[in-house]
Scaffold this motif. Structure first.
Motif, PDB file in Angstrom:
ATOM      1  N   GLY A   1       0.801  -1.219   0.000  1.00  0.00           N
ATOM      2  CA  GLY A   1       0.000   0.000   0.000  1.00  0.00           C
ATOM      3  C   GLY A   1       0.829   1.262   0.000  1.00  0.00           C
ATOM      4  N   LYS A   2       2.043   1.194   0.536  1.00  0.00           N
ATOM      5  CA  LYS A   2       2.920   2.361   0.580  1.00  0.00           C
ATOM      6  C   LYS A   2       3.874   2.421  -0.610  1.00  0.00           C
ATOM      7  CE  LYS A   2       2.991   2.825   5.635  1.00  0.00           C
ATOM      8  NZ  LYS A   2       3.858   2.819   6.850  1.00  0.00           N
TER       9      LYS A   2
ATOM     10  N   LEU B   1      -1.015  -3.486  -5.007  1.00  0.00           N
ATOM     11  CA  LEU B   1      -0.439  -2.162  -5.220  1.00  0.00           C
ATOM     12  C   LEU B   1      -1.548  -1.118  -5.219  1.00  0.00           C
ATOM     13  CD1 LEU B   1       2.191  -2.900  -8.022  1.00  0.00           C
ATOM     14  CD2 LEU B   1       2.648  -2.359  -5.625  1.00  0.00           C
ATOM     15  N   ARG B   2      -1.239   0.067  -4.690  1.00  0.00           N
ATOM     16  CA  ARG B   2      -2.258   1.098  -4.568  1.00  0.00           C
ATOM     17  C   ARG B   2      -1.820   2.450  -5.133  1.00  0.00           C
ATOM     18  NH1 ARG B   2      -4.763  -2.681  -4.261  1.00  0.00           N
ATOM     19  NH2 ARG B   2      -6.239  -3.411  -2.677  1.00  0.00           N
ATOM     20  N   LYS B   3      -0.533   2.694  -5.241  1.00  0.00           N
ATOM     21  CA  LYS B   3      -0.042   4.000  -5.674  1.00  0.00           C
ATOM     22  C   LYS B   3       0.712   3.856  -7.001  1.00  0.00           C
ATOM     23  CE  LYS B   3       0.295   5.785  -0.956  1.00  0.00           C
ATOM     24  NZ  LYS B   3       1.154   6.399   0.074  1.00  0.00           N
TER      25      LYS B   3
ATOM     26  N   PRO C   1     -11.333   1.523  -4.247  1.00  0.00           N
ATOM     27  CA  PRO C   1     -10.983   1.750  -2.837  1.00  0.00           C
ATOM     28  C   PRO C   1      -9.476   1.767  -2.591  1.00  0.00           C
ATOM     29  CG  PRO C   1     -12.765   0.170  -3.008  1.00  0.00           C
ATOM     30  CD  PRO C   1     -12.278   0.398  -4.397  1.00  0.00           C
ATOM     31  N   GLY C   2      -9.009   2.854  -1.988  1.00  0.00           N
ATOM     32  CA  GLY C   2      -7.602   2.964  -1.617  1.00  0.00           C
ATOM     33  C   GLY C   2      -6.657   3.292  -2.753  1.00  0.00           C
ATOM     34  N   ALA C   3      -7.172   3.386  -3.980  1.00  0.00           N
ATOM     35  CA  ALA C   3      -6.299   3.598  -5.140  1.00  0.00           C
ATOM     36  C   ALA C   3      -5.873   5.051  -5.270  1.00  0.00           C
ATOM     37  CB  ALA C   3      -7.010   3.155  -6.419  1.00  0.00           C
TER      38      ALA C   3
ATOM     39  N   ASN D   1       0.910  15.486  -7.035  1.00  0.00           N
ATOM     40  CA  ASN D   1       2.230  15.009  -7.437  1.00  0.00           C
ATOM     41  C   ASN D   1       2.661  13.804  -6.601  1.00  0.00           C
ATOM     42  OD1 ASN D   1       3.508  16.042  -5.013  1.00  0.00           O
ATOM     43  ND2 ASN D   1       3.494  18.078  -5.952  1.00  0.00           N
ATOM     44  N   VAL D   2       3.789  13.228  -6.980  1.00  0.00           N
ATOM     45  CA  VAL D   2       4.258  12.003  -6.323  1.00  0.00           C
ATOM     46  C   VAL D   2       4.582  12.257  -4.857  1.00  0.00           C
ATOM     47  CG1 VAL D   2       6.090  10.259  -6.305  1.00  0.00           C
ATOM     48  CG2 VAL D   2       5.131  11.029  -8.475  1.00  0.00           C
ATOM     49  N   GLN D   3       5.204  13.387  -4.563  1.00  0.00           N
ATOM     50  CA  GLN D   3       5.536  13.691  -3.178  1.00  0.00           C
ATOM     51  C   GLN D   3       4.294  13.727  -2.306  1.00  0.00           C
ATOM     52  OE1 GLN D   3       7.187  17.643  -2.394  1.00  0.00           O
ATOM     53  NE2 GLN D   3       8.692  16.696  -1.022  1.00  0.00           N
ATOM     54  N   GLN D   4       3.243  14.365  -2.811  1.00  0.00           N
ATOM     55  CA  GLN D   4       1.983  14.427  -2.066  1.00  0.00           C
ATOM     56  C   GLN D   4       1.373  13.035  -1.913  1.00  0.00           C
ATOM     57  OE1 GLN D   4       0.192  17.221  -4.762  1.00  0.00           O
ATOM     58  NE2 GLN D   4       0.519  18.978  -3.399  1.00  0.00           N
ATOM     59  N   MET D   5       1.479  12.230  -2.955  1.00  0.00           N
ATOM     60  CA  MET D   5       0.919  10.882  -2.895  1.00  0.00           C
ATOM     61  C   MET D   5       1.613  10.022  -1.841  1.00  0.00           C
ATOM     62  SD  MET D   5       0.436   8.030  -5.916  1.00  0.00           S
ATOM     63  CE  MET D   5       2.196   7.885  -6.255  1.00  0.00           C
ATOM     64  N   THR D   6       2.931  10.187  -1.706  1.00  0.00           N
ATOM     65  CA  THR D   6       3.649   9.361  -0.727  1.00  0.00           C
ATOM     66  C   THR D   6       3.265   9.686   0.714  1.00  0.00           C
ATOM     67  OG1 THR D   6       5.521  10.912  -0.658  1.00  0.00           O
ATOM     68  CG2 THR D   6       5.627   9.127  -2.268  1.00  0.00           C
ATOM     69  N   LEU D   7       2.655  10.849   0.932  1.00  0.00           N
ATOM     70  CA  LEU D   7       2.253  11.242   2.275  1.00  0.00           C
ATOM     71  C   LEU D   7       0.878  10.702   2.647  1.00  0.00           C
ATOM     72  CD1 LEU D   7       3.496  14.947   2.260  1.00  0.00           C
ATOM     73  CD2 LEU D   7       4.653  12.931   3.175  1.00  0.00           C
ATOM     74  N   ILE D   8       0.195  10.084   1.653  1.00  0.00           N
ATOM     75  CA  ILE D   8      -1.130   9.520   1.884  1.00  0.00           C
ATOM     76  C   ILE D   8      -0.991   8.058   2.278  1.00  0.00           C
ATOM     77  CG2 ILE D   8      -3.364   8.971   0.847  1.00  0.00           C
ATOM     78  CD1 ILE D   8      -2.936  11.307  -1.070  1.00  0.00           C
ATOM     79  N   TYR D   9      -1.574   7.680   3.374  1.00  0.00           N
ATOM     80  CA  TYR D   9      -1.486   6.287   3.838  1.00  0.00           C
ATOM     81  C   TYR D   9      -2.842   5.641   3.827  1.00  0.00           C
ATOM     82  CZ  TYR D   9       3.181   7.599   5.355  1.00  0.00           C
ATOM     83  OH  TYR D   9       4.477   8.024   5.376  1.00  0.00           O
TER      84      TYR D   9
END
Length: 292
Positions: free
Chosen positions: A89-90, A143-145, A195-197, A284-292
């Motif tokens: 998920g991360k 996989l989610r991101k 869901p979660g994507a 952006n990718v940076q913002q996406m990595t902060l989403i859990y």
């Protein structure tokens, strides 16, 4: 995942604090080494299995998904089910697909029949339908991101410009990419309803177009030929052993007849990582990595 330029993986690895992902085909890619990510890239591979077949063996998108499943089976032996779900998920999957389906398929009518059977919009939809099935397969595996890179202005690569008037791109080639890129961006919206994507669209076409239209802004001065191979006829070659590269690749947009230089790839990666929605949509990718 896909045929990403290695700099994409390097930049994201550096920004995300993980080591450079080893190649899937490397015999040493095993054990704990795979936990930092794996590079499934394959030269000339496409969304369609037949794209690039004139070059010989390669891993198409469908095979790369199977290769990911092989890696996933290895990871299952290293962690528990709950930890695996959190790990996947991360994780961030970077997919760079589509260019080869045009360069090494649709735009080669002497070898491939796709341009006889499909008009440009229909071919783009064919690609997107195949792409969607494989993306959903990856989602179903946990996989989610995802970052899905669009196709750049292929009509401006040296391989295509070799057949165009001096200082001109091949407009027709650039125009036929619109349906694919627009469709991929719309596909991101559709996939984000799962869901979660979290799917992102990387606007490669816009970013490369900006570089080509304003090369001096980015420190480039050579936009119409590759660093490895000089002259009007160089559009038909890649980097061959006896070809002497240009003395300063930092001034060139293209490395060879098909691929951008490391400097361009670094710009593309950085714009996807922390750029505005026009570069990476919807975030952006940076913002996406902060989403859990």
């Amino acid at each position: 995942m896909g045929k990403p330029s290695s700099i994409f993986l390097v930049i994201y690895s550096e920004n995300l604090g993980v080591p450079y992902p080893p190649a899937f085909a490397d015999p040493n890619t095993a054990g704990s080494r795979i936990l930092g990510g794996v590079n499934y890239a394959s030269a000339a591979a496409g969304i369609l299995d037949e794209s690039g077949q004139h070059y010989g063996q390669r891993y198409s998108l469908s095979q790369q998904v199977l290769n990911f499943e092989t890696t996933l089976n290895q990871i299952r032996t290293l962690m528990s089910g709950g930890n695996l779900t959190e790990y996947l998920g991360k994780s961030v999957a970077v997919l760079v697909f589509g260019s080869n389906d045009y360069i090494n398929n649709y735009l080669m009518p002497s070898i491939y029949s796709s341009s006889y059977y499909y008009n440009p919009p229909d071919f783009a939809n064919l690609l997107l339908n195949h792409y969607t099935r494989q993306l959903l397969a990856l989602y179903s595996l946990g996989l989610r991101k995802f970052l899905l890179a669009g196709i750049g202005p292929l009509g401006c690569i040296p391989n295509q410009r070799a057949s165009a008037p001096p200082d001109r791109c091949v407009d027709y080639v650039n125009q036929i990419l619109g349906t694919y890129n627009e469709g991929l961006k719309s596909l991101v919206d559709q996939l984000n309803t799962h869901p979660g994507a979290m799917f992102l669209y990387g606007n490669t076409y816009g970013a490369v177009g900006d570089i080509l239209n304003n090369p001096s802004t980015y420190g480039f001065s050579v936009v119409d030929k590759g660093c490895c191979g000089i002259g009007r006829n160089q559009g038909q070659i890649t980097c061959l052993p006896w070809v002497v590269p240009c003395s300063n690749r930092n001034t060139s947009v293209f490395w060879d007849a098909f691929h951008p230089t490391e400097g361009v790839n670094a710009i593309l990666a950085q714009r996807a990582f922390n750029g505005p929605p026009r570069d990476c949509y919807p975030i952006n990718v940076q913002q996406m990595t902060l989403i859990y």
